[in-house]
Write a protein that holds these residues in place. Structure first.
Motif, PDB file in Angstrom:
ATOM      1  N   TYR A  37     -16.185   4.431   5.881  1.00  0.00           N
ATOM      2  CA  TYR A  37     -15.497   3.407   5.100  1.00  0.00           C
ATOM      3  C   TYR A  37     -15.357   2.133   5.941  1.00  0.00           C
ATOM      4  CZ  TYR A  37     -14.405   6.536   1.220  1.00  0.00           C
ATOM      5  OH  TYR A  37     -14.504   7.347   0.120  1.00  0.00           O
ATOM      6  N   VAL A  45      -2.988  -1.255   3.770  1.00  0.00           N
ATOM      7  CA  VAL A  45      -3.929  -1.394   2.657  1.00  0.00           C
ATOM      8  C   VAL A  45      -5.201  -0.558   2.794  1.00  0.00           C
ATOM      9  CG1 VAL A  45      -3.093  -3.660   1.926  1.00  0.00           C
ATOM     10  CG2 VAL A  45      -4.836  -3.526   3.706  1.00  0.00           C
ATOM     11  N   ILE A  81      -1.646  -7.820  -3.652  1.00  0.00           N
ATOM     12  CA  ILE A  81      -1.304  -8.935  -2.771  1.00  0.00           C
ATOM     13  C   ILE A  81      -2.602  -9.610  -2.348  1.00  0.00           C
ATOM     14  CG2 ILE A  81      -0.115  -9.635  -0.641  1.00  0.00           C
ATOM     15  CD1 ILE A  81       1.664  -8.299  -2.904  1.00  0.00           C
ATOM     16  N   TRP A 137      -5.218   2.903   8.171  1.00  0.00           N
ATOM     17  CA  TRP A 137      -6.653   2.626   8.388  1.00  0.00           C
ATOM     18  C   TRP A 137      -6.923   1.147   8.658  1.00  0.00           C
ATOM     19  CZ3 TRP A 137     -10.619   5.956   5.159  1.00  0.00           C
ATOM     20  CH2 TRP A 137     -10.553   7.282   5.622  1.00  0.00           C
ATOM     21  N   GLY A 147      -9.416   9.674  10.851  1.00  0.00           N
ATOM     22  CA  GLY A 147      -8.182  10.442  10.978  1.00  0.00           C
ATOM     23  C   GLY A 147      -7.728  11.012   9.655  1.00  0.00           C
ATOM     24  N   VAL A 148      -7.037  12.151   9.755  1.00  0.00           N
ATOM     25  CA  VAL A 148      -6.563  12.845   8.553  1.00  0.00           C
ATOM     26  C   VAL A 148      -5.211  12.264   8.134  1.00  0.00           C
ATOM     27  CG1 VAL A 148      -7.857  14.967   8.990  1.00  0.00           C
ATOM     28  CG2 VAL A 148      -5.583  14.683  10.001  1.00  0.00           C
ATOM     29  N   ILE A 149      -4.690  12.778   7.040  1.00  0.00           N
ATOM     30  CA  ILE A 149      -3.457  12.232   6.469  1.00  0.00           C
ATOM     31  C   ILE A 149      -2.343  12.210   7.521  1.00  0.00           C
ATOM     32  CG2 ILE A 149      -1.645  12.691   4.744  1.00  0.00           C
ATOM     33  CD1 ILE A 149      -4.050  13.904   3.021  1.00  0.00           C
ATOM     34  N   ASP A 191       1.902  -1.627  -4.577  1.00  0.00           N
ATOM     35  CA  ASP A 191       0.493  -1.202  -4.607  1.00  0.00           C
ATOM     36  C   ASP A 191      -0.203  -1.921  -5.744  1.00  0.00           C
ATOM     37  OD1 ASP A 191      -0.959   1.561  -3.241  1.00  0.00           O
ATOM     38  OD2 ASP A 191      -2.023   0.507  -4.850  1.00  0.00           O
ATOM     39  N   ARG A 192      -1.468  -2.240  -5.527  1.00  0.00           N
ATOM     40  CA  ARG A 192      -2.222  -2.934  -6.586  1.00  0.00           C
ATOM     41  C   ARG A 192      -2.476  -2.001  -7.774  1.00  0.00           C
ATOM     42  NH1 ARG A 192      -7.710  -1.521  -6.085  1.00  0.00           N
ATOM     43  NH2 ARG A 192      -8.206  -3.141  -7.587  1.00  0.00           N
ATOM     44  N   ASN A 252      -1.583   9.436  10.159  1.00  0.00           N
ATOM     45  CA  ASN A 252      -0.923   8.186   9.775  1.00  0.00           C
ATOM     46  C   ASN A 252       0.581   8.211  10.032  1.00  0.00           C
ATOM     47  OD1 ASN A 252      -3.276   6.773   8.505  1.00  0.00           O
ATOM     48  ND2 ASN A 252      -3.281   8.696   7.370  1.00  0.00           N
ATOM     49  N   PRO A 305      -0.843   7.241   2.454  1.00  0.00           N
ATOM     50  CA  PRO A 305      -0.055   7.945   3.474  1.00  0.00           C
ATOM     51  C   PRO A 305       0.613   6.992   4.468  1.00  0.00           C
ATOM     52  CG  PRO A 305      -2.160   9.018   3.162  1.00  0.00           C
ATOM     53  CD  PRO A 305      -2.194   7.794   2.316  1.00  0.00           C
ATOM     54  N   SER A 306      -0.114   5.959   4.939  1.00  0.00           N
ATOM     55  CA  SER A 306       0.496   5.101   5.963  1.00  0.00           C
ATOM     56  C   SER A 306       1.645   4.294   5.375  1.00  0.00           C
ATOM     57  CB  SER A 306      -0.555   4.205   6.625  1.00  0.00           C
ATOM     58  OG  SER A 306      -1.110   3.326   5.699  1.00  0.00           O
ATOM     59  N   GLY A 357      -2.468   6.336  -2.672  1.00  0.00           N
ATOM     60  CA  GLY A 357      -3.734   5.919  -2.062  1.00  0.00           C
ATOM     61  C   GLY A 357      -4.795   7.012  -2.131  1.00  0.00           C
ATOM     62  N   LEU A 358      -5.428   7.270  -0.992  1.00  0.00           N
ATOM     63  CA  LEU A 358      -6.553   8.214  -0.975  1.00  0.00           C
ATOM     64  C   LEU A 358      -6.120   9.663  -1.187  1.00  0.00           C
ATOM     65  CD1 LEU A 358      -8.730   6.744   1.929  1.00  0.00           C
ATOM     66  CD2 LEU A 358      -9.441   6.978  -0.457  1.00  0.00           C
ATOM     67  N   GLY A 388       0.851  -1.200   0.000  1.00  0.00           N
ATOM     68  CA  GLY A 388       0.000   0.000   0.000  1.00  0.00           C
ATOM     69  C   GLY A 388       0.878   1.238   0.000  1.00  0.00           C
TER      70      GLY A 388
HETATM   71  C1  LIG Z   1     -13.005  10.547   0.419  1.00  0.00           C
HETATM   72  C2  LIG Z   1     -11.899  10.875   1.401  1.00  0.00           C
HETATM   73  C3  LIG Z   1     -11.340  12.137   1.400  1.00  0.00           C
HETATM   74  C4  LIG Z   1     -10.332  12.450   2.317  1.00  0.00           C
HETATM   75  N1  LIG Z   1      -9.840  13.707   2.321  1.00  0.00           N
HETATM   76  C5  LIG Z   1      -8.894  14.040   3.214  1.00  0.00           C
HETATM   77  C6  LIG Z   1      -8.386  15.370   3.242  1.00  0.00           C
HETATM   78  O1  LIG Z   1      -8.808  16.237   2.456  1.00  0.00           O
HETATM   79  N2  LIG Z   1      -7.435  15.654   4.167  1.00  0.00           N
HETATM   80  C7  LIG Z   1      -6.946  14.716   5.041  1.00  0.00           C
HETATM   81  O2  LIG Z   1      -6.050  15.021   5.844  1.00  0.00           O
HETATM   82  N3  LIG Z   1      -7.431  13.448   5.038  1.00  0.00           N
HETATM   83  C8  LIG Z   1      -8.384  13.098   4.147  1.00  0.00           C
HETATM   84  N4  LIG Z   1      -8.883  11.833   4.145  1.00  0.00           N
HETATM   85  C9  LIG Z   1      -8.311  10.831   5.076  1.00  0.00           C
HETATM   86  C10 LIG Z   1      -6.993  10.209   4.510  1.00  0.00           C
HETATM   87  O3  LIG Z   1      -7.153  10.013   3.131  1.00  0.00           O
HETATM   88  C11 LIG Z   1      -6.654   8.890   5.239  1.00  0.00           C
HETATM   89  O4  LIG Z   1      -6.307   9.199   6.575  1.00  0.00           O
HETATM   90  C12 LIG Z   1      -5.491   8.132   4.608  1.00  0.00           C
HETATM   91  O5  LIG Z   1      -5.555   8.052   3.213  1.00  0.00           O
HETATM   92  C13 LIG Z   1      -5.387   6.691   5.155  1.00  0.00           C
HETATM   93  O6  LIG Z   1      -4.172   6.179   4.692  1.00  0.00           O
HETATM   94  P1  LIG Z   1      -3.898   4.629   4.423  1.00  0.00           P
HETATM   95  O7  LIG Z   1      -2.513   4.589   3.860  1.00  0.00           O
HETATM   96  O8  LIG Z   1      -4.184   3.845   5.631  1.00  0.00           O
HETATM   97  O9  LIG Z   1      -4.960   4.162   3.313  1.00  0.00           O
HETATM   98  P2  LIG Z   1      -5.122   4.538   1.781  1.00  0.00           P
HETATM   99  O10 LIG Z   1      -4.830   5.969   1.526  1.00  0.00           O
HETATM  100  O11 LIG Z   1      -6.455   4.042   1.399  1.00  0.00           O
HETATM  101  O12 LIG Z   1      -4.005   3.664   1.012  1.00  0.00           O
HETATM  102  C14 LIG Z   1      -4.132   2.267   0.873  1.00  0.00           C
HETATM  103  C15 LIG Z   1      -3.339   1.810  -0.361  1.00  0.00           C
HETATM  104  O13 LIG Z   1      -3.243   0.379  -0.343  1.00  0.00           O
HETATM  105  C16 LIG Z   1      -3.440  -0.126  -1.651  1.00  0.00           C
HETATM  106  N5  LIG Z   1      -3.921  -1.513  -1.525  1.00  0.00           N
HETATM  107  C17 LIG Z   1      -5.089  -1.913  -0.973  1.00  0.00           C
HETATM  108  N6  LIG Z   1      -5.181  -3.261  -1.004  1.00  0.00           N
HETATM  109  C18 LIG Z   1      -4.043  -3.725  -1.572  1.00  0.00           C
HETATM  110  C19 LIG Z   1      -3.554  -5.021  -1.881  1.00  0.00           C
HETATM  111  N7  LIG Z   1      -4.257  -6.127  -1.593  1.00  0.00           N
HETATM  112  N8  LIG Z   1      -2.356  -5.133  -2.495  1.00  0.00           N
HETATM  113  C20 LIG Z   1      -1.624  -4.028  -2.797  1.00  0.00           C
HETATM  114  N9  LIG Z   1      -2.050  -2.759  -2.520  1.00  0.00           N
HETATM  115  C21 LIG Z   1      -3.228  -2.613  -1.909  1.00  0.00           C
HETATM  116  C22 LIG Z   1      -4.464   0.811  -2.250  1.00  0.00           C
HETATM  117  O14 LIG Z   1      -4.454   0.771  -3.662  1.00  0.00           O
HETATM  118  C23 LIG Z   1      -4.012   2.172  -1.680  1.00  0.00           C
HETATM  119  O15 LIG Z   1      -3.087   2.796  -2.551  1.00  0.00           O
HETATM  120  C24 LIG Z   1      -9.884  11.484   3.248  1.00  0.00           C
HETATM  121  C25 LIG Z   1     -10.460  10.209   3.243  1.00  0.00           C
HETATM  122  C26 LIG Z   1     -11.454   9.911   2.327  1.00  0.00           C
HETATM  123  C27 LIG Z   1     -12.081   8.536   2.356  1.00  0.00           C
END
Ligand SMILES: Cc1cc2nc3c(=O)[nH]c(=O)nc-3n(C[C@H](O)[C@H](O)[C@H](O)COP(=O)(O)OP(=O)(O)OC[C@H]3O[C@@H](n4cnc5c(N)ncnc54)[C@H](O)[C@@H]3O)c2cc1C
Ligand SMILES: NC(=O)c1ccc[n+]([C@@H]2O[C@H](COP(=O)([O-])OP(=O)(O)OC[C@H]3O[C@@H](n4cnc5c(N)ncnc54)[C@H](OP(=O)(O)O)[C@@H]3O)[C@@H](O)[C@H]2O)c1
Length: 447
Positions: free
Chosen positions: A316, A98, A77, A355, A362-364, A33-34, A367, A11-12, A40-41, A8
């Motif tokens: 979500y 992920v 994965i 997540w 939580g915001v970006i 990443d897939r 993470n 951000p995390s 990501g988001l 993934g």
């Molecule tokens: C609609 C929306 C808008 C947002 N806007 C804001 C904002 O304006 N400001 C802010 O601070 N926060 C915002 N957030 C919150 C922020 O986006 C999250 O806190 C953050 O993205 C979480 O990070 P993450 O890395 O855990 O997940 P994600 O950002 O979802 O990243 C997960 C990654 O894992 C990959 N992945 C998943 N499954 C697999 C697999 N099986 N194999 C390989 N890769 C995989 C995905 O493709 C993705 O790239 C928003 C959230 C949402 C839902």
């Protein structure tokens, strides 16, 4: 030398990679990443008109360009992709970042009617997620209901009220821009089941609704009055107090004529989506009142709000990860300080961050410390992990298994193709909206 796979690139994942290379001078990190595109988001969730937040991609980019970090896109994965067990053979440790890929359900009649969508589907569409198959969200709609009062609800309500001149300079994909330009949605109702002081949106995002051109924001005095905390906001924590102050200001304002109206409604619990000629025509809500314990109870009074478009923005949800335990209640992987717990015991070598670790809140920036905690656990386990003898270069092994990862140069080719596309349309960078155009760009064709 420790070799780590981060699954993934949101951000995390990026913050995990950053924390690893900062704390261990020898570690090698592959971020898989897939999708062929990273972030990501930040790329596929943050609304296109939030350009400042989107520019965080520049920071994440420097992480993925680090000399000991390698981005490998297009590598899923789990089922249909690389088996999780194979990944464990190729690396000393795997960190799953992920995210929470799917949406929660309301579980009420009519939820699946045409015209009723999850906010996740709408967001994926205007963000150009290549898996987004849906279209026609706004076609034929005059009135929209957004269920939920979190920041995603604010995002989708704002996107429905934005004009084409505001969206055109953003990277929104062209089909979505064209559809929103033709939209006849003038009324957007954003509806919370609890009171104004319990809404989950943040004040900055809420206030922004009031600055949208030619848009009135309407709040009902009587709904504020039903919330005891709104009568005396001084007892509220600062974020909720500021929200209530903004809402009070709108409730006191004179109504005015404008192209769009966003009505913020409270104490209405969705009970059914009502059909009209085979599609959604209205949402039936039951009026609620505070139960004195932070929740609400129904009153047996109902209100129908007309809507040809319903966006369910109720949070979500994480999905199970192959080979890892899963808590279906929270939609997360059980862990202690980021170490995955198998049958109650932490097994060194498998970790989670973001997540999928703590749930979809939580915001970006949240993470970052979260990833740091996980990396602390991983590096504490490193002395036991490095004993594993790794002989294969993961990239060579993946290719031998028929997987052709999109490397950094491939992602840069997508960026160039998006700049080209924007130029040809007289816009700035415009996102490619489907797998075919993304992979054509990777393989050297512009579109
Ligand atoms: C609609 C929306 C808008 C947002 N806007 C804001 C904002 O304006 N400001 C802010 O601070 N926060 C915002 N957030 C919150 C922020 O986006 C999250 O806190 C953050 O993205 C979480 O990070 P993450 O890395 O855990 O997940 P994600 O950002 O979802 O990243 C997960 C990654 O894992 C990959 N992945 C998943 N499954 C697999 C697999 N099986 N194999 C390989 N890769 C995989 C995905 O493709 C993705 O790239 C928003 C959230 C949402 C839902
Ligand atoms: N600009 C930004 O910073 C930004 C933008 C987007 C997202 N984010 C972040 O991303 C995270 C996810 O945001 P989100 O909006 O998806 O989730 P959220 O903040 O958890 O909000 C979910 C909303 O859905 C409601 N809800 C849940 N179940 C419901 C049901 N059965 N019926 C009616 N309403 C229901 C909740 O009400 P209850 O409170 O009553 O449960 C709440 O109002 C948040 O942390 C958010 O701050 C940040």
């Amino acid at each position: 030398m420790l070799r780590v796979a981060v699954v993934g690139s949101g951000p995390s994942g990026c913050y995990t990679a950053q924390s690893l290379v900062q704390q261990d001078p020898d570690v090698l990190v592959d971020v898989l990443d897939r999708l062929p595109c990273p972030y990501g988001l930040v790329r596929y969730g943050v609304a296109p008109d939030h350009e400042k937040i989107k520019s965080l991609q520049t920071t994440l980019r420097t992480i993925l360009e680090h000399e000991r970090v390698r981005f490998l896109g297009g590598v899923g994965i789990g089922p249909g992709g690389v088996p999780a067990a194979r990944l464990r053979e190729l690396y000393h440790a795997v960190v799953y970042c992920v995210g929470a890929a799917t949406d929660r359900h309301l579980g009420i009649p009519g939820e699946e009617l045409p015209g009723s969508w999850s906010a996740t589907e709408f967001v994926s569409w205007y963000s150009a997620h290549p898996d987004s198959a849906a279209d026609g969200f706004v076609a034929g709609a005059r009135s929209a209901v957004v269920i939920g009062v979190g920041n995603v609800a604010v995002d989708v309500a704002r996107m429905l009220a934005r004009g084409v001149s505001e969206l055109s300079p953003t990277d929104i994909p062209h089909p979505a821009l064209t559809a929103l330009a033709a939209s006849r949605v003038t009324e957007v109702h954003m509806v919370g089941r609890r009171g104004p002081s319990q809404a989950r949106f943040t004040t900055k995002e809420l206030r922004e609704l009031g600055s949208l051109p030619d848009t009135e924001v309407a709040v009902r005095q009587e709904e504020l009055a039903r919330d005891p905390a709104c009568l005396d906001p001084s007892a509220l924590a600062a974020p909720q107090r500021r929200n209530v102050e903004v809402l009070r200001g709108w409730a006191a304002a004179e109504p005015r004529q404008s192209a769009h109206r966003i009505s913020l409604r409270f104490f209405l619990r969705p009970v059914e989506l009502l059909a009209d000629k085979g599609r959604v025509g209205a949402v039936r809500f039951e009026r609620t009142v505070p139960d004195g314990r932070g929740g609400v109870r129904g009153t047996g009074e109902f209100e129908d709000i007309e809507a040809q478009l319903v966006l369910r923005s109720v949070g979500y949800r994480g999905m199970p990860v192959e080979g890892l335990p899963f808590d279906p209640e929270s939609g997360t992987v059980p862990h202690v300080d980021g170490r995955v717990l198998h049958a109650g015991s932490a097994v060194p070598g498998e970790y989670v961050a973001g997540w999928i670790k703590r749930g979809p809140t939580g915001v970006i920036g949240t993470n970052r410390p979260d990833a740091k905690e996980t990396v602390g656990s991983l590096l504490a386990d490193a002395p036991t992990l490095v004993h594993k003898d790794l002989r294969e270069d993961p990239l060579v092994a993946l290719r031998a298994a028929g997987v052709e990862p999109v490397e950094w140069a491939g992602w840069c080719a997508i960026e160039r193709a998006e700049a080209e596309l924007g130029k040809s349309l007289g816009r700035g960078v415009v996102k490619l909206p489907d797998w075919r155009s993304l992979m054509n760009a990777v393989n050297g064709q512009v579109r």
